[in-house]
Design an enzyme around this catalytic site. Structure first.
Site, short mmCIF file in Angstrom:
data_model
loop_
_atom_site.label_atom_id
_atom_site.label_comp_id
_atom_site.label_asym_id
_atom_site.label_seq_id
_atom_site.Cartn_x
_atom_site.Cartn_y
_atom_site.Cartn_z
N LYS A 24 97.40 7.24 -31.00
CA LYS A 24 96.24 7.89 -31.46
C LYS A 24 95.03 7.05 -31.42
CE LYS A 24 95.18 11.72 -33.75
NZ LYS A 24 95.97 12.94 -33.65
N ASP B 194 91.49 16.06 -30.87
CA ASP B 194 91.87 16.17 -32.44
C ASP B 194 90.46 16.63 -33.18
OD1 ASP B 194 94.27 15.19 -34.37
OD2 ASP B 194 92.51 14.48 -35.38
P1 NDP Z 1 88.57 20.62 -35.53
O1 NDP Z 1 87.60 19.58 -35.50
O2 NDP Z 1 88.71 21.76 -34.56
O3 NDP Z 1 88.73 21.39 -36.85
C1 NDP Z 1 88.75 20.83 -38.22
C2 NDP Z 1 88.50 21.61 -39.24
O4 NDP Z 1 88.99 20.87 -40.37
C3 NDP Z 1 86.98 22.27 -39.52
O5 NDP Z 1 87.25 23.27 -40.02
C4 NDP Z 1 86.69 21.21 -40.51
O6 NDP Z 1 85.40 21.61 -41.35
C5 NDP Z 1 87.80 21.04 -41.28
N1 NDP Z 1 87.72 19.47 -42.02
C6 NDP Z 1 87.58 18.33 -41.13
N2 NDP Z 1 87.55 17.09 -41.90
C7 NDP Z 1 87.53 17.89 -43.09
C8 NDP Z 1 87.50 17.12 -44.55
N3 NDP Z 1 87.30 16.08 -44.38
N4 NDP Z 1 87.45 18.00 -45.53
C9 NDP Z 1 87.46 19.35 -45.54
N5 NDP Z 1 87.62 19.83 -44.34
C10 NDP Z 1 87.83 19.31 -43.05
O7 NDP Z 1 89.98 19.99 -35.51
P2 NDP Z 1 91.66 20.59 -35.24
O8 NDP Z 1 91.57 21.98 -35.83
O9 NDP Z 1 91.92 20.11 -33.88
O10 NDP Z 1 92.58 19.66 -36.29
C11 NDP Z 1 92.79 20.03 -37.70
C12 NDP Z 1 93.74 19.26 -38.07
O11 NDP Z 1 95.20 19.63 -37.19
C13 NDP Z 1 93.91 17.79 -38.16
O12 NDP Z 1 94.70 17.30 -39.00
C14 NDP Z 1 94.48 17.39 -36.77
O13 NDP Z 1 94.84 16.09 -36.89
C15 NDP Z 1 95.63 18.50 -36.69
N6 NDP Z 1 96.26 18.57 -35.28
C16 NDP Z 1 95.52 18.84 -34.47
C17 NDP Z 1 96.07 19.22 -33.33
C18 NDP Z 1 95.27 19.67 -32.10
O14 NDP Z 1 96.09 20.13 -30.73
N7 NDP Z 1 93.95 19.90 -32.09
C19 NDP Z 1 97.49 19.10 -33.00
C20 NDP Z 1 98.32 18.91 -34.17
C21 NDP Z 1 97.66 18.64 -35.30
P3 NDP Z 1 83.95 21.11 -40.77
O15 NDP Z 1 83.80 21.82 -39.61
O16 NDP Z 1 83.14 21.34 -41.95
O17 NDP Z 1 84.23 19.48 -40.62
O1 2IT Z 2 98.05 15.76 -33.82
C1 2IT Z 2 98.34 15.98 -32.66
O2 2IT Z 2 99.65 16.04 -32.51
C2 2IT Z 2 97.25 15.99 -31.58
N1 2IT Z 2 96.15 16.02 -32.20
C3 2IT Z 2 97.49 16.44 -30.49
C4 2IT Z 2 97.79 15.13 -29.55
C5 2IT Z 2 98.18 15.58 -28.04
O3 2IT Z 2 98.17 14.55 -27.30
O4 2IT Z 2 97.91 16.77 -27.42
#
Ligand code: NDP
Ligand code: 2IT
Length: 444
Positions: free
Chosen positions: A126, A166
């Site tokens: 990561k 992420d």
């Molecule tokens: P994005 O940046 O697309 O979206 C993040 C969302 O979460 C936004 O709505 C954001 O709001 C909110 N958020 C972020 N930080 C905070 C905080 N400290 N408090 C409250 N709200 C918060 O990220 P992703 O959707 O890609 O990721 C979301 C989660 O999923 C994370 O935990 C990530 O690690 C996990 N994840 C992502 C994957 C991927 O493929 N993208 C795969 C597996 C897990 P705001 O706009 O106000 O910051």
């Molecule tokens: O938390 C996660 O699994 C991710 N942000 C996706 C990682 C990836 O390599 O697609």
């Protein structure tokens, strides 16, 4: 003292001020007690647990860039290459002001077990930075990404370490990062996933985490004699994971009534309009306060509170530790029966325990959000064979992988006498393959 307790104590002492890392390690090792006890002598001799909690390599670097006013800005970049026992390091890059080494380590540690659960040959890593893309111009984001990659490109490659998106890292950032990698290294290879479709990206990668979460949830419900159709759902977050969780939940016949961001949350009694959500978040990069302009019957509330909605299913899809004990109590009191994590470690340990003790089906992120990284591994396969697969092909492989993870997690929990405990099942099933590979490869 037991081997697990010794290692937990050592992790806390050796890694001060990294509470999220301690939390992630504690959750995993607590689940592994039963496995460790049966193999204690061998694991101790090989120092298996000491090795598994120690990243293979941690990179921390300066990221200087120039903003639109000509001022020099300095951020900190990280890449933690946690474990390569079963494949090249694989995991996203988080761009958020809260990023520090402890957060990247917790995410890298989780990733090791998650990637193992996918059944695909990917190790865990990561990275990220305390850079905040919010409010920055495209030029500033590019400037940051180019500087970040100028250093990172020395340590990654299609067969060594393959970063992805992420929080705060989406298609725009991946594009700038890829361009700079290719320019410096002079190789056109699948060094990143989540790429645009015109330069090696995979169809269905964007949708994969959210879709995968729902495939997992649907299967977990099925195994427990329930179904998704007709259920009311609360989703938190409004980013990549949340948007496609909402979309798939509605496609499967559930009604999603909430989304949130770090400022507030939306309640839409008629069901979230996912096209409106995409317009606000993907096109305009705006705030959720705008949602009401499109959907006058919805409500916008400032602050936390998304878990006060009366729902059958809660899908936390924003960030770590966003679902607290008090939220778990509210959810249970309102009749919620299922919590499946789309984010990484969104539920605190106390909240998880409360939900499990009160009969809620609980799916831990390392199992239920593995669809994103699984589709990333499928993107790597496509890049290697220089072909691209159809949306349906990737989506159907994704679905198969999520159903398989669900069955493996369910079976591992049963095998160790903890039926229905998907936290234990996921940690045990994820650990077994990594442990076997590490033991086979000797002391490295
Ligand atoms: P994005 O940046 O697309 O979206 C993040 C969302 O979460 C936004 O709505 C954001 O709001 C909110 N958020 C972020 N930080 C905070 C905080 N400290 N408090 C409250 N709200 C918060 O990220 P992703 O959707 O890609 O990721 C979301 C989660 O999923 C994370 O935990 C990530 O690690 C996990 N994840 C992502 C994957 C991927 O493929 N993208 C795969 C597996 C897990 P705001 O706009 O106000 O910051
Ligand atoms: O938390 C996660 O699994 C991710 N942000 C996706 C990682 C990836 O390599 O697609």
């Amino acid at each position: 003292m037991s081997y697990v307790d010794e290692v937990l104590e050592r992790v806390a002492a050796k890694n001060p001020a990294e509470p999220e890392f301690h939390q992630a390690v504690k959750e995993v090792l607590e689940s592994l007690r039963v496995v460790v006890e049966t193999n204690e002598e061998k694991y101790r001799r090989e120092a298996l647990l000491e090795r598994i909690v120690e990243p293979e390599r941690q990179l921390k670097f300066r990221v200087p860039w120039v903003d639109d006013n000509g001022n020099v800005q300095v951020n900190t970049g990280y890449r933690v290459q946690f474990n390569s026992a079963i494949g090249p390091y694989k995991g996203g890059l988080r761009l958020h002001p809260s990023v520090n080494l402890g957060i990247i380590k917790f995410l890298g540690f989780e990733q090791v077990f998650k990637n193992s659960l996918t059944g695909l040959p990917i190790g865990g890593g990561k990275g990220g930075s305390d850079f905040d893309p919010k409010g920055k111009s495209d030029r500033e984001v590019m400037s940051f990404c180019q500087s970040f990659m100028t250093e990172l490109c020395k340590y990654i490659g299609a067969d060594t370490d393959v970063p992805a998106g992420d929080i705060g890292t989406g298609a725009r950032e991946i594009g700038y990062l890829f361009g700079q990698y290719k320019r410096i290294r002079s190789v056109y290879e699948g060094v990143l996933t989540g790429k645009g479709l015109s330069y090696g990206g995979s169809l269905a990668r964007k949708e994969a985490t959210g879709y995968g979460l729902l495939y997992f949830t649907e299967e977990m419900l099925r195994l427990n004699g329930e179904e998704l159709t007709g259920k009311t759902v609360a989703v938190s977050g409004s980013g990549n994971v949340a948007i496609y969780a909402v979309e798939k939940a509605q496609q499967l016949g559930a009604k999603v009534v909430t989304v949130s961001d770090s400022n507030g949350w939306v309640y839409d009694p008629e069901g979230i309009d996912v096209e409106v959500l995409k317009e606000i978040k993907e096109v305009k990069r705006a705030r959720l306060t705008e949602y009401k302009n499109y959907r006058p019957n919805s409500e916008y509330h400032e602050g936390r509170g998304v878990w006060t909605a009366k729902v059958d299913i809660a899908l936390p899809c924003a960030t770590q530790n966003e679902l607290l004990l008090e939220d778990a109590k509210t959810l249970v009191a309102n009749g919620c029966k299922v919590v499946a994590e789309g984010a990484n470690m969104p539920t605190t340990m106390e909240a998880t325990e409360y939900l499990q003790a009160n009969g809620v089906m609980f799916a831990p992120g390392k199992a239920s959000n593995a669809g994103g990284v699984a589709a990333s591994a499928l993107e790597m396969s496509q890049n290697s064979e220089r072909l691209s697969w159809s949306f349906e092909e990737v989506d159907s492989k994704l679905k198969g992988i999520m159903i398989n993870i669900c069955h493996n997690v369910d079976a591992a929990a049963k095998q160790y006498g903890m039926e229905g405990n998907y936290v234990a099942g996921a940690n045990i099933a994820g650990f077994e393959k990594v442990a076997d590979a590490m033991l086979s490869q000797g002391v490295v």
